[in-house]
Structure formats: structure tokens, C-alpha cells
Design a protein around this motif. Structure first.
Motif, short mmCIF file in Angstrom:
data_model
loop_
_atom_site.label_atom_id
_atom_site.label_comp_id
_atom_site.label_asym_id
_atom_site.label_seq_id
_atom_site.Cartn_x
_atom_site.Cartn_y
_atom_site.Cartn_z
N VAL A 84 5.81 11.66 -0.11
CA VAL A 84 4.61 10.99 0.36
C VAL A 84 4.29 11.36 1.81
N ARG A 141 0.83 4.11 -2.76
CA ARG A 141 0.65 5.52 -2.43
C ARG A 141 1.69 6.37 -3.16
N GLN A 142 2.89 5.80 -3.29
CA GLN A 142 3.95 6.52 -4.01
C GLN A 142 3.61 6.73 -5.47
N ILE A 197 4.15 12.69 -11.30
CA ILE A 197 4.47 13.37 -10.06
C ILE A 197 5.90 12.98 -9.72
N TYR A 240 0.12 15.47 0.33
CA TYR A 240 0.50 14.51 -0.72
C TYR A 240 -0.71 14.01 -1.49
N ARG A 294 0.83 -1.19 0.00
CA ARG A 294 0.00 0.00 0.00
C ARG A 294 0.87 1.26 0.00
N GLU A 295 1.99 1.21 0.71
CA GLU A 295 2.89 2.37 0.73
C GLU A 295 3.47 2.59 -0.67
N GLU A 314 9.61 13.62 -7.34
CA GLU A 314 10.27 14.15 -6.15
C GLU A 314 11.64 14.68 -6.58
#
Lengths: 338, 486
Positions: free
Chosen positions: B233, A99-100, B252, B238, A95-96, B254
Motif C-alpha cells: 500500500v 485502502r488495503q 491483489i 498502489y 480508511r487504511e 502482497e
């Protein structure tokens, strides 16, 4: 596609596949244990340790628990965040990663993973697990299937899709090989039991751990024979979780990514992988058993590991920027201009 | 039914006329619908909306929390409604304001006529925290400095719209404007269909056009590579960054994804370095480039400013716009409008005192317990003293800070912000009560200036509170601009 994005898509996919495999492995073995109610501590440990080794990280385990039994091992592989390969860690990491790359994946994909995350974060998750572990693992598998189905039906067929597939098939091939390898480690109560009821139950558990029991039955319509099981899980070209089937997918995805012709490979790692796949087209199960099933499975795992490493270096990794050097360089350039 | 006991008390209420006797005409449809709503139905709708926000991750991250807790921005189901005629005036006022501010930015980074003509004492600008001396004489693409602006409006006791502040750096919240609309359509489809509301859905497309419009001239007619740059994030906004990038169909990125070579920005992709032409940056000036600004920041890209100065990459918003949302400069905006456009401000400011003017300072220090004091460059409701509600210690602490650094403070009389019926959980269950609101419309400046009809209405959920910031316990509402006046 940004290298960072490729990396996140790849790991998102690997972690989801991994969580599903761990769930299946635990579910099957917990049920298997119901048939062996008379196991003492020693036998229990001998049963669970190999599972721990194949799916977890036994060093961390023994820092947290005293002995390996059904409860401690399943808890460790399901809920412990200290274990990076527990179901909960895998899905949180998936999930992380999602999210990225939220801007890259479909809303449906993110929502499914997020729902799963919210479920696992809630106190409800443990309650479901305690009242019925089977129901819990079913739920985990359903999230994985839903996610993979949604990926197939909502994700554009672009480069990102290849990375998602690479992650999925690499993880799946690796896990199938490890599940098959378990039989090498799980000891029978005694030598006399070879070919007996316990042996058969264990081989059946191996098939079920790979979701392959029914497919096997349909294919062979005969008893569950160790040799046939190994053959099926290694060589089947039609069963989607067999090692060869996964490797064929990997081969296609690698070529789509590199743009190379079939049978041409981009790096020594890809070549080693291609050679192994090609060998498998001509090998028989007898040859493998003669030289050692365990050794062969290890060769597969090593080859896949090296391939993973190659994919990272080729597509995802840029040598880290030395920030201090960059700052100096650009300051000098600006001074020259002024 | 649920509105029967509603009290407007001594405030301007958005929905009800004075004393709460009548419903304003543009709220009639909403009122009719609410009359048929019972608390059970309200609860079901509210739960459905909250769950949907949580599930799709419409959240902001709460800082100072190891868990990285994500919370939804509390959403109140009753929309804020603005009639068309009223909106047209707001729109005109906002366009006037951003036009003048843009001319102002161009001037202070070039000839500084406004300083030479003594409209603004020069030390206010030259000493401003966000004034970027390095960009004197620099020509930004198409002469536009502020491409995205969120201006906060409030209404006073008489219902007059006043400007509270301009957010000219990286204003946030547009994604909530869009998500709130989607949520409200799901919760009250019938009401929405009949109310003839102007759509807000064009925001992302309009923003994309602005970004494409400002691409470096050297690119010619080639399609520019546009990206959105986020701190990452863990940034509280975010969600918004990812949301807007997705809606615009742009990557997107960074800082660590970018690299500058030969004064050109590149992103690091699976097939090597790919040039970047336009960056919608959601990261403050200070963090953009450690070569020029903060050397300790790892969020930015070394060399980015050099690439920008060389005209090889465009930034939205431009570097140095922060000087115009300094609260001391805010004080001068009506004069800025007069100076550049020869017009009176359509949307007036809140009466403001400057602590650095000795007469004002005397007044401020004498009346601290009655005033609202704000630091010149803080956002998110931080660095504020709410005199009438503050403790003795807080007041004394501000007194010392003001005396030590008067340039950094302004003061205003507390404005009795307008209120709006808002669902509040009470001991007896729940009821509609009046809560203070503000409004942040979004202005986009590209080939033309567009103001998205509506914006983000924020509501102070705590009883009596005037603070609407999400970081301080505020919530939000969908904002409707009608096609007509009722």
C-alpha cells in the motif's frame, strides 16, 4: 479469501462502528454536562474518568493532559492520534484498512471513507468541532451510517460480508455493554440522589449513548427505570443495538463462516460464546442484578474478547513465515535439481 | 475566447498549425468548444474534476514524506487528439516494435544469434544490469516475454513521432488513462459525444485475457487463478494496482500473502492454501524472490523463481525483460527490427550516442552542455542530465560518472518536444499556454497484440520544462483517437 483481506475487512468495520460509538458517547455526555453546570473539578473528573476508561486509554491520556475535564477528555477521544481509539485514529485506521482491500470493496464504500478521511485531515474539521461539537459528532455518525448502509446495498453477500458483520456486531455488543457499565462507575452526587433527577438524567444519557432512548420509550411507555434500561439494553431481541441482538447476529455469522450446524461450534471460544447466548435466553434481569450487573457485563466483554482472538487465529492468522528458513529450503531444493 | 492570445512560438503545436493561424482539422470540435468556454466555467469544471479524483483516491503517494502524502496527478481538461490515419501508423509501429523485441528476448535467452552475428556487441547484453543469466534456455509460456508494454513517444519540431523509450518491466499509468477518460466524459459530455472518440474501456478486459492466455500448460483447460502482485500500500502506484485488480476482478496480493511449497505458489486464505497460476507482478525482478535475487528484500516470495522455472506459475511480464529497456539496448532497436523482421522501423528512435563507444564518448564529453545524458537503467526522470539547463557542477559530476562507467550512459540532442494548449495559472488568473507533451500508449501481448487507442499523454506543467514525469511535477491529459481524421 486472503487472510489478510479478511483481517482488513473485519477491522475496517470494527473501527467505523467504534468511531460512531465514541461520537455518540461524547455527544451525549457533553450535553449532559450542560445540566450540571455547577460541577467542580473533582466531580467533573469523576464523571469523565469512567468514560475515558471505557473508550480510551487513560495512561496515554495522563501523559498528555493534567486533569480530566470535558474539554481534555473530548479532545483526547476525538482528535488525538496518540490515542488509538480516538475518533480520528479509528477512522484513519478504517480508511487504511479499506485502502488495503480497495479491490474488494465497492467504490461507494471507499469514497465515503475517503471523504471522511479528507474531512478529518482538513483544518475545517476542528473548526466545525469548536463551533458546534454536536454538529461534528452528527457528521461522524452520518459517515458511519452512510458507510454501513452502502455496505448493505453494494457489497456482495460473500465471505467478506461475514467478516464485515463480525467486526460490526462484535464491536457493537462490546460497546453497548461498556456504555451500560458506565452507570456502575459514574457516581451520583450523594446516595440520596438515587432515583432522583440526576439519576434519571444519567440513565437517560445511557440510553441515548446507545441510540436507544426512543426505542425504549416506545417499548415501555413508562418512566425510565434502571432495571428496565438494563434489561432493554441486554435482552431486547428487537432493538438492533442490544447485546443479545448483536450476539444473535454474531452467532449466525459464525455459523455461516464455519459451515457448522446451528448449536454446533468450532472451538472452545465459540462454544463459550454460544453458551452465554443460550444462557441469556433463559436469564432474567433480576438474576443478573442479584449476582452483579458489572460482573455480568465483564463476562460478556471477556467472552467477546476471546471470540475475537479465536476469529483471528482461525481465519486471519497464518504462522509467520520464517524467511531465512524459507530461503534455505528453496535454495536446497534448487541445488538438488541442478 | 480563451485561446485568442495563444502563441505557438517556435514549436510544433498539436492543435494549431504553424504560427498559430489555423486549427488542425482533428481539433476543430475541441477548438469550437473552447471558444465558448469562459474562465469561470473552466475553473468550475477543473475544481469538480480535482475533487472527484481526490474523493475517489485517484492519487499517487509522494515518497520522502513522513505523512505519506497522497497527491492527485494534475489533470488538464483539454484533450490531446490524434486522427485515425496517424494512429494507424503509430499502432503498426508499436506492434512491429514489440514483436521484434519479443523475438530479441527469446533469442538472447536461447541461441543468441543476434550476438553471434555481431549485430549487437555481446558485452552490451551479457553485461547488462537486467540480463538474467539464470534464465538462459528457459521457455516462457507461449514464448511471450513482454505482455504489457508502455512505449514513450514524442514528436519533434516537424511533428514526426519518435520513440523515446520502451518500458518493458512494470510500466505504469494505464489506470490514469482510464480515469482521465472518465473524468473528461463528465466534464465535457457534449463535446465527447460529438467527437467520435475510440473507447479505451477494454484495457482491463484485454489485460485479463492476456493473463489467462499465458496460464501454465499443465493446468489444461481449467480456469486459472490469476492474481496481481503489489509491493504494498505504500508503493507510489498502489492506486493503479488496486484499480486494475478491481477492474479485472482478481485478488491483489502482497508477498506475505504467498507461499511456495513443492514448487507451487499458494495464497494464504481463510480456508487454507489456494494455488496461484498466473501472477501479474507489479514488482521488479530484483524483489521477486529473496532466494535468487536480493536476499534483503521482504517484498517477494522465497521459492517463487523456482516455481516459475518449474512451469507451475506464469509471470507477466516474464523475468529478464529489463534487458530490453536498457537504454543502451534501446540504441539498437532499429537494428533489432531489421534483423528479426527484415523491415525498417516504422517509428524511429531519437538519435543517440553511446558513451561506451570511444568515438561517441569523445563527442559526448566535448558537448555535455548541449546534450541530454541518461543513465541506462533509471526511470521516472531520475539519473538525467539536461545539459543546456544544467549547472557547471552538474555537468562536471556527469563527466566523472561517464568516464568511470561509460556503459551506463547514453546521450541525445535535446528534442524540442511538441506542445499542446494547457491551462496554466498565471499571475493574472489563468490562460492557455503551450506546454510540452509526450505519449505513452499501452501494448498488450497475448493471443494477439492489442494497442489501446490513445494512452497516457503527459504534460510538463512548468514553463519551458521538458520533463513530464509525475514524480517531477508533470500532469496528464485525456488522449483521444478519433474514428476518422476530423
Amino acid at each position: 479469501m486472503l487472510s489478510r483481506v479478511a483481517n482488513s475487512l473485519y477491522w475496517m468495520s470494527r473501527y467505523i462502528e467504534r468511531s460512531e460509538n465514541v461520537a455518540r458517547l461524547l455527544d451525549v455526555n457533553l450535553q449532559l454536562m450542560l445540566d450540571f453546570a455547577d460541577f467542580d473539578d473533582d466531580k467533573l473528573e469523576k464523571h469523565w474518568l469512567p468514560i475515558l476508561c471505557s473508550a480510551g486509554n487513560e495512561k496515554t491520556f495522563f501523559q498528555l493532559y493534567e486533569k480530566a475535564d470535558s474539554e481534555s477528555v473530548t479532545e483526547f477521544l476525538t482528535f488525538r492520534e496518540e490515542n488509538p481509539n480516538s475518533i480520528i485514529s479509528c477512522l484513519f485506521s478504517a480508511r487504511e484498512n479499506a485502502r488495503q482491500v480497495r479491490d474488494q470493496i465497492s467504490l461507494e464504500m471507499f469514497e465515503t471513507l475517503n471523504e471522511c478521511y479528507l474531512f478529518l485531515k482538513s483544518s475545517n474539521a476542528r473548526e466545525v468541532w469548536q463551533t458546534g461539537a454536536h454538529e461534528f459528532y452528527e457528521q461522524i455518525k452520518r459517515y458511519s451510517h452512510l458507510f454501513q448502509g452502502l455496505t448493505g446495498s453494494t457489497f456482495t453477500r460473500n465471505e467478506g460480508y461475514e467478516f464485515i458483520n463480525l467486526g460490526k456486531f462484535l464491536e457493537r455488543a462490546d460497546k453497548t455493554s461498556r456504555i451500560l457499565d458506565l452507570k456502575y462507575h459514574i457516581l451520583l452526587p450523594s446516595v440520596a440522589d438515587v432515583g432522583g433527577a440526576v439519576d434519571a438524567a444519567q440513565w437517560q444519557a445511557i440510553l441515548r449513548s446507545a441510540s436507544a432512548l426512543e426505542a425504549y420509550r416506545r417499548f415501555h411507555v413508562e418512566d425510565i427505570l434502571p432495571k428496565k434500561v438494563a434489561e432493554f439494553l441486554i435482552f431486547s431481541t428487537t432493538f438492533p443495538r442490544s447485546i443479545r441482538a448483536c450476539m444473535q447476529h454474531l452467532d449466525e455469522d459464525l455459523h455461516r463462516l464455519s459451515g457448522k450446524e446451528r448449536r454446533e461450534y468450532k472451538s472452545p471460544e465459540e462454544r463459550a460464546f454460544g453458551k452465554l447466548l443460550s444462557d441469556m435466553n433463559f436469564m432474567t434481569i433480576e438474576e443478573i442484578l442479584d449476582t452483579g450487573l458489572h460482573q455480568f457485563l465483564e463476562l460478556i466483554q471477556t467472552t467477546l474478547d476471546q471470540l475475537d482472538d479465536h476469529i483471528y487465529r482461525e481465519y486471519m492468522h497464518h504462522p509467520p513465515v520464517d524467511n531465512q528458513a524459507e530461503i534455505l529450503l528453496h535454495q536446497q531444493q534448487m541445488q538438488q535439481q541442478q | 475566447m480563451l485561446l485568442n492570445n495563444y502563441q505557438t512560438e517556435d514549436f510544433f503545436d498539436e492543435m494549431f498549425t504553424e504560427g498559430g493561424h489555423g486549427v488542425r482539422p482533428h481539433y476543430q470540435r475541441v477548438a469550437d468548444r473552447l471558444q465558448h468556454l469562459d474562465s469561470g466555467e473552466h475553473r468550475r469544471k477543473q475544481t469538480a474534476v480535482d475533487l472527484a479524483f481526490m474523493r475517489s483516491g485517484v492519487t499517487f503517494t509522494v515518497y520522502n514524506d513522513d505523512q505519506g502524502t497522497e497527491r492527485i496527478f494534475p489533470f488538464d481538461l483539454v484533450p490531446r487528439v490524434i486522427p485515425d490515419t496517424e494512429w494507424q501508423r503509430i499502432e503498426k509501429g508499436l506492434i512491429q516494435r514489440i514483436t521484434a523485441l519479443n523475438l530479441f528476448l527469446h533469442d538472447i535467452y536461447h541461441d543468441q544469434k543476434i550476438l553471434k552475428d555481431r549485430i549487437i556487441p555481446p558485452h552490451y547484453i551479457l553485461g547488462a544490469k537486467h540480463f538474467r543469466r539464470e534464465f538462459m534456455g528457459f521457455n516462457v509460456p507461449k514464448d511471450i516475454y513482454v505482455h504489457v508494454c508502455g512505449t514513450d513517444l514524442i514528436r519533434d519540431r516537424d511533428g514526426n513521432y519518435l520513440v523515446l523509450e520502451d518500458n518493458l518491466r512494470c510500466p505504469s499509468g494505464a489506470s490514469y488513462m482510464l480515469e482521465n477518460r472518465a473524468a473528461l466524459k463528465r466534464a465535457f459530455p457534449d463535446l465527447y459525444r460529438n467527437a467520435r472518440v475510440q473507447p479505451v474501456d477494454n484495457y482491463a478486459a484485454d489485460l485479463r485475457k492476456v493473463l489467462q492466455y499465458i496460464s501454465p500448460p499443465s493446468l489444461g483447460s481449467a480456469q486459472p487463478n490469476v492474481v496481481l502482485m503489489t509491493p504494498g500500500v505504500f508503493n507510489s502506484a498502489y492506486f493503479e494496482h488496486a484499480f486494475l485488480a478491481r477492474q479485472m476482478g482478481i485478488p491483489i496480493v502482497e508477498g506475505r500473502d504467498l507461499l511456495v511449497r513443492d514448487a507451487r505458489v499458494y495464497m494464504r486464505t481463510t480456508s487454507g492454501l489456494v494455488p496461484v497460476d498466473v501472477i501479474y507482478r507489479r514488482i521488479d525482478d530484483d524483489f521477486l524472490d529473496p532466494t535468487v535475487f536480493r536476499p534483503d528484500s521482504l517484498l517477494g516470495v522465497p521459492g517463487l523463481v523456482h516455481a516459475y522455472r518449474s512451469g507451475n506459475v506464469s509471470l507477466a511480464n516474464s523475468i529478464g525483460t529489463g534487458v530490453a529497456d536498457d537504454k543502451v539496448v534501446y540504441y539498437f532497436v532499429p537494428k533489432i527490427i531489421k534483423y528479426y523482421l527484415g523491415e525498417e522501423a516504422i517509428l524511429p528512435n531519437v538519435d543517440t550516442y553511446l558513451a561506451s563507444e570511444s568515438q561517441d564518448r569523445g563527442f559526448i564529453l566535448e558537448n555535455l552542455a548541449k546534450l541530454v545524458v541518461k543513465s541506462a537503467n533509471e526511470a521516472g526522470g531520475y539519473g538525467m542530465l539536461m545539459g543546456p539547463w544544467a549547472s557547471k557542477e552538474e555537468i562536471e559530476s556527469f563527466r566523472e560518472q561517464i568516464q568511470a562507467n561509460p556503459r551506463n550512459f547514453i546521450a541525445q540532442h535535446p528534442i524540442s518536444l511538441s506542445r499542446h494548449p494547457t491551462w496554466c495559472n498565471t499571475e493574472t488568473g489563468g490562460a492557455f499556454e503551450g506546454r510540452h507533451v509526450d505519449l505513452r500508449p499501452y501494448i498488450l501481448y497475448g493471443e494477439k497484440i492489442t494497442v489501446t487507442p490513445g494512452g497516457l499523454t503527459r504534460v510538463a506543467l512548468r514553463k519551458g520544462s521538458l520533463v513530464v514525469n509525475s514524480s517531477q511535477g508533470g500532469g496528464s491529459k485525456d488522449t483521444w483517437v478519433l474514428h476518422g481524421d476530423s
